[in-house]
Design a protein around this motif. Structure first.
Motif, PDB file in Angstrom:
ATOM      1  N   HIS A 185      57.732 -19.034 -23.121  1.00 20.27           N
ATOM      2  CA  HIS A 185      56.311 -18.980 -22.764  1.00 20.27           C
ATOM      3  C   HIS A 185      55.877 -20.250 -22.020  1.00 20.27           C
ATOM      4  N   THR A 186      56.732 -20.681 -21.077  1.00 23.34           N
ATOM      5  CA  THR A 186      56.389 -21.872 -20.295  1.00 23.34           C
ATOM      6  C   THR A 186      56.248 -21.541 -18.811  1.00 23.34           C
ATOM      7  N   ALA A 187      57.300 -20.923 -18.220  1.00 24.54           N
ATOM      8  CA  ALA A 187      57.214 -20.573 -16.802  1.00 24.54           C
ATOM      9  C   ALA A 187      58.035 -19.332 -16.473  1.00 24.54           C
ATOM     10  N   GLU A 188      58.456 -18.599 -17.486  1.00 23.63           N
ATOM     11  CA  GLU A 188      59.335 -17.448 -17.271  1.00 23.63           C
ATOM     12  C   GLU A 188      58.587 -16.292 -16.596  1.00 23.63           C
ATOM     13  N   PRO A 189      59.263 -15.581 -15.688  1.00 23.51           N
ATOM     14  CA  PRO A 189      58.644 -14.385 -15.100  1.00 23.51           C
ATOM     15  C   PRO A 189      58.505 -13.291 -16.150  1.00 23.51           C
ATOM     16  N   GLY A 190      57.442 -12.521 -16.058  1.00 27.80           N
ATOM     17  CA  GLY A 190      57.235 -11.420 -16.990  1.00 27.80           C
ATOM     18  C   GLY A 190      56.839 -11.858 -18.383  1.00 27.80           C
ATOM     19  N   CYS A 191      56.268 -13.060 -18.493  1.00 29.20           N
ATOM     20  CA  CYS A 191      55.850 -13.560 -19.812  1.00 29.20           C
ATOM     21  C   CYS A 191      54.468 -13.008 -20.152  1.00 29.20           C
ATOM     22  N   ALA A 192      54.382 -12.203 -21.190  1.00 33.52           N
ATOM     23  CA  ALA A 192      53.106 -11.597 -21.586  1.00 33.52           C
ATOM     24  C   ALA A 192      52.145 -12.627 -22.156  1.00 33.52           C
ATOM     25  N   VAL A 193      52.681 -13.692 -22.751  1.00 30.85           N
ATOM     26  CA  VAL A 193      51.830 -14.739 -23.316  1.00 30.85           C
ATOM     27  C   VAL A 193      51.125 -15.498 -22.201  1.00 30.85           C
ATOM     28  N   LEU A 194      51.872 -15.874 -21.175  1.00 28.32           N
ATOM     29  CA  LEU A 194      51.262 -16.584 -20.044  1.00 28.32           C
ATOM     30  C   LEU A 194      50.283 -15.683 -19.289  1.00 28.32           C
ATOM     31  N   ALA A 195      50.566 -14.387 -19.251  1.00 28.92           N
ATOM     32  CA  ALA A 195      49.641 -13.448 -18.596  1.00 28.92           C
ATOM     33  C   ALA A 195      48.313 -13.410 -19.340  1.00 28.92           C
ATOM     34  N   ALA A 196      48.386 -13.419 -20.675  1.00 30.59           N
ATOM     35  CA  ALA A 196      47.160 -13.423 -21.477  1.00 30.59           C
ATOM     36  C   ALA A 196      46.401 -14.737 -21.301  1.00 30.59           C
ATOM     37  N   LEU A 197      47.142 -15.823 -21.126  1.00 35.83           N
ATOM     38  CA  LEU A 197      46.507 -17.119 -20.863  1.00 35.83           C
ATOM     39  C   LEU A 197      45.800 -17.087 -19.513  1.00 35.83           C
ATOM     40  N   GLU A 198      46.459 -16.471 -18.532  1.00 35.45           N
ATOM     41  CA  GLU A 198      45.904 -16.410 -17.177  1.00 35.45           C
ATOM     42  C   GLU A 198      44.634 -15.570 -17.110  1.00 35.45           C
ATOM     43  N   ASP A 199      44.606 -14.435 -17.835  1.00 37.05           N
ATOM     44  CA  ASP A 199      43.427 -13.570 -17.741  1.00 37.05           C
ATOM     45  C   ASP A 199      42.329 -13.953 -18.746  1.00 37.05           C
ATOM     46  N   GLY A 200      42.572 -15.000 -19.529  1.00 33.46           N
ATOM     47  CA  GLY A 200      41.528 -15.512 -20.420  1.00 33.46           C
ATOM     48  C   GLY A 200      41.466 -14.887 -21.790  1.00 33.46           C
ATOM     49  N   THR A 201      42.347 -13.950 -22.096  1.00 32.75           N
ATOM     50  CA  THR A 201      42.304 -13.324 -23.421  1.00 32.75           C
ATOM     51  C   THR A 201      42.931 -14.220 -24.488  1.00 32.75           C
ATOM     52  N   LEU A 202      43.757 -15.182 -24.058  1.00 31.85           N
ATOM     53  CA  LEU A 202      44.353 -16.145 -24.988  1.00 31.85           C
ATOM     54  C   LEU A 202      43.864 -17.542 -24.635  1.00 31.85           C
ATOM     55  N   PRO A 203      43.133 -18.216 -25.533  1.00 31.65           N
ATOM     56  CA  PRO A 203      42.648 -19.572 -25.242  1.00 31.65           C
ATOM     57  C   PRO A 203      43.803 -20.561 -25.112  1.00 31.65           C
ATOM     58  N   GLU A 204      43.668 -21.485 -24.177  1.00 32.14           N
ATOM     59  CA  GLU A 204      44.719 -22.479 -23.955  1.00 32.14           C
ATOM     60  C   GLU A 204      44.922 -23.361 -25.187  1.00 32.14           C
ATOM     61  N   ARG A 205      43.822 -23.700 -25.881  1.00 34.42           N
ATOM     62  CA  ARG A 205      43.938 -24.535 -27.088  1.00 34.42           C
ATOM     63  C   ARG A 205      44.810 -23.849 -28.126  1.00 34.42           C
ATOM     64  N   ARG A 206      44.671 -22.548 -28.222  1.00 32.64           N
ATOM     65  CA  ARG A 206      45.429 -21.771 -29.213  1.00 32.64           C
ATOM     66  C   ARG A 206      46.934 -21.822 -28.901  1.00 32.64           C
ATOM     67  N   LEU A 207      47.287 -21.638 -27.640  1.00 30.23           N
ATOM     68  CA  LEU A 207      48.699 -21.675 -27.257  1.00 30.23           C
ATOM     69  C   LEU A 207      49.273 -23.077 -27.425  1.00 30.23           C
ATOM     70  N   ASP A 208      48.516 -24.101 -27.067  1.00 32.51           N
ATOM     71  CA  ASP A 208      48.977 -25.479 -27.233  1.00 32.51           C
ATOM     72  C   ASP A 208      49.248 -25.782 -28.706  1.00 32.51           C
ATOM     73  N   SER A 209      48.368 -25.328 -29.586  1.00 33.08           N
ATOM     74  CA  SER A 209      48.534 -25.561 -31.013  1.00 33.08           C
ATOM     75  C   SER A 209      49.764 -24.827 -31.531  1.00 33.08           C
ATOM     76  N   TYR A 210      49.963 -23.610 -31.070  1.00 35.47           N
ATOM     77  CA  TYR A 210      51.136 -22.814 -31.467  1.00 35.47           C
ATOM     78  C   TYR A 210      52.424 -23.531 -31.079  1.00 35.47           C
ATOM     79  N   ARG A 211      52.483 -23.996 -29.826  1.00 37.69           N
ATOM     80  CA  ARG A 211      53.674 -24.706 -29.362  1.00 37.69           C
ATOM     81  C   ARG A 211      53.932 -25.961 -30.194  1.00 37.69           C
ATOM     82  N   LYS A 212      52.873 -26.693 -30.479  1.00 38.84           N
ATOM     83  CA  LYS A 212      52.999 -27.941 -31.233  1.00 38.84           C
ATOM     84  C   LYS A 212      53.560 -27.689 -32.636  1.00 38.84           C
ATOM     85  N   LEU A 213      53.017 -26.686 -33.328  1.00 37.10           N
ATOM     86  CA  LEU A 213      53.471 -26.420 -34.690  1.00 37.10           C
ATOM     87  C   LEU A 213      54.884 -25.845 -34.713  1.00 37.10           C
TER      88      LEU A 213
END
Length: 365
Positions: A295-323
């Motif tokens: 979920h960093t730069a891979e093609p076809g990543c559904a997580v990054l797509a959700a980040l791009e369209d705003g359905t997944l907050p960036e803070r949430r993904l950053d926290s997930y990666r950190k933990l």
């Protein structure tokens, strides 16, 4: 004479049931007494038994493994009356355990409470919400096997009902599948609801110093059984009012373990707990093109797509990666296979990065 049923047993208010009775059968044959540990300090503990609370030595339940030392909430087999000192001879297998990593570099686990059904995470509304810290507590709570409950304490300090509802909504987004309850011990708001939620089981009360845990414990018990200190106005933090973990009987049924304030909330082998806290990200990841997608730069990543369209907050993904990274480091220190897997991933990503740079240089030429 016929034995009394578990429901009528003197220890029933402390959580004794037919399953604990079955576990204890071999120790009863040895003449030992069942009891629940209500407090541990300085090599001894207070154990409540059918004959009352006894002071017992813990010499036989202090193994080298810190995960197996006696803890508040444990069910124990204790010497009968007559011995001096009386000893805790063994502990019954735990159903659940709330564990965090210690602050030591050895990354050992520290058990905060045993055999708990609900993990009450107290968060003060006297200071700005730290959603990342709440996510840490939730990961440990889910991993423990207990059902987490987030209590937004000192709700009376937020007089605007609309503002309070926004704060509750923010935490609910952070805590999928978890009850988020604004509570004020000063006004009584939410106390009855919380008492009904935790009735009949064992609950552990967790949070930072100044979160109002001791005040909340007094409100649930219905009397001042815990000392209370005021929090500092400058940062909302308090002194450690509670210095040991204490098990208290609740008038509406069930018991409550009050704990000292926690400065650090280190993860300890809490991979499934992290996954449950960030269940929406885990669900998205199932639709990624690659099974091992980072979920960093891979093609076809559904997580990054959700980040791009705003359905997944960036803070949430950053926290997930950190933990996830933190938990992997903790596990890797004790698991050679995990260390090898992490080195393999690092080498693979390093090679991919070098290949990308070479390709870029080739295009520039």
């Amino acid at each position: 004479m016929q034995a009394s049923s578990p429901s009528s047993h003197p220890l029933a208010p402390y959580g004794w049931d037919e399953n604990w009775e079955a576990e204890f059968t071999p120790y009863a044959a040895q003449g030992l007494l069942p009891g629940r540990v209500v407090r541990v300090d300085r090599g001894q503990c207070d154990v409540v038994t059918a004959d009352g609370t006894v002071r017992a030595d813990t010499e036989f339940v202090v193994p080298r493994d810190p995960m197996k030392v006696v803890c508040t909430g444990d069910w124990a087999a204790v010497d009968p009356e007559g011995g001096d000192p009386r000893y805790v001879r063994t502990l019954l297998p735990r159903r659940t355990a709330f564990v965090r990593s210690t602050s030591s570099k050895r990354s050992e686990g520290q058990i905060l409470a045993a055999n708990v059904d609900h993990a009450i995470i107290a968060v003060s509304l006297a200071v700005e919400l730290d959603l990342g810290r709440i996510e840490r507590f939730l990961a440990l709570a889910w991993e423990s096997g207990a059902q987490p409950v987030v209590v937004l304490s000192k709700a009376d300090l937020v007089p605007d009902a609309t503002g309070l509802s926004y704060l509750v909504e923010d935490v609910e987004t952070t805590a999928p599948g978890v009850l988020v309850l604004p509570v004020s011990a000063a006004t009584g708001e939410g106390v009855e609801i919380l008492a009904a939620v935790v009735a009949g089981g064992t609950s552990v009360l967790l949070g930072q110093s100044g979160a109002g845990k001791s005040t909340l414990a007094n409100a649930l018990v219905g009397e001042d059984v815990m000392d209370v200190n005021a929090a500092r106005d400058v940062d909302g933090k308090g002194r450690h009012t509670t210095t040991t973990r204490n098990l208290l009987v609740l008038p509406g049924g069930g018991v409550l373990i009050d704990t000292p304030g926690l400065r650090g909330v280190g993860l300890y082998d809490a991979g499934s707990g992290v996954g449950q806290v960030f269940s929406e990200i885990e669900d998205l990841a199932r639709d990624c093109r690659f099974q091992d997608c980072a979920h960093t730069a891979e093609p076809g990543c559904a997580v990054l797509a959700a980040l791009e369209d705003g359905t997944l907050p960036e803070r949430r993904l950053d926290s997930y990666r950190k933990l996830i990274r933190e938990n992997q480091r903790i596990v890797a220190k004790t698991d050679a296979r995990v260390r090898a897997d992490m080195r393999r991933v690092w080498k693979m990503r390093g090679a991919e990065g070098r290949a990308a740079m070479e390709a870029k240089r080739g295009r520039i030429r």
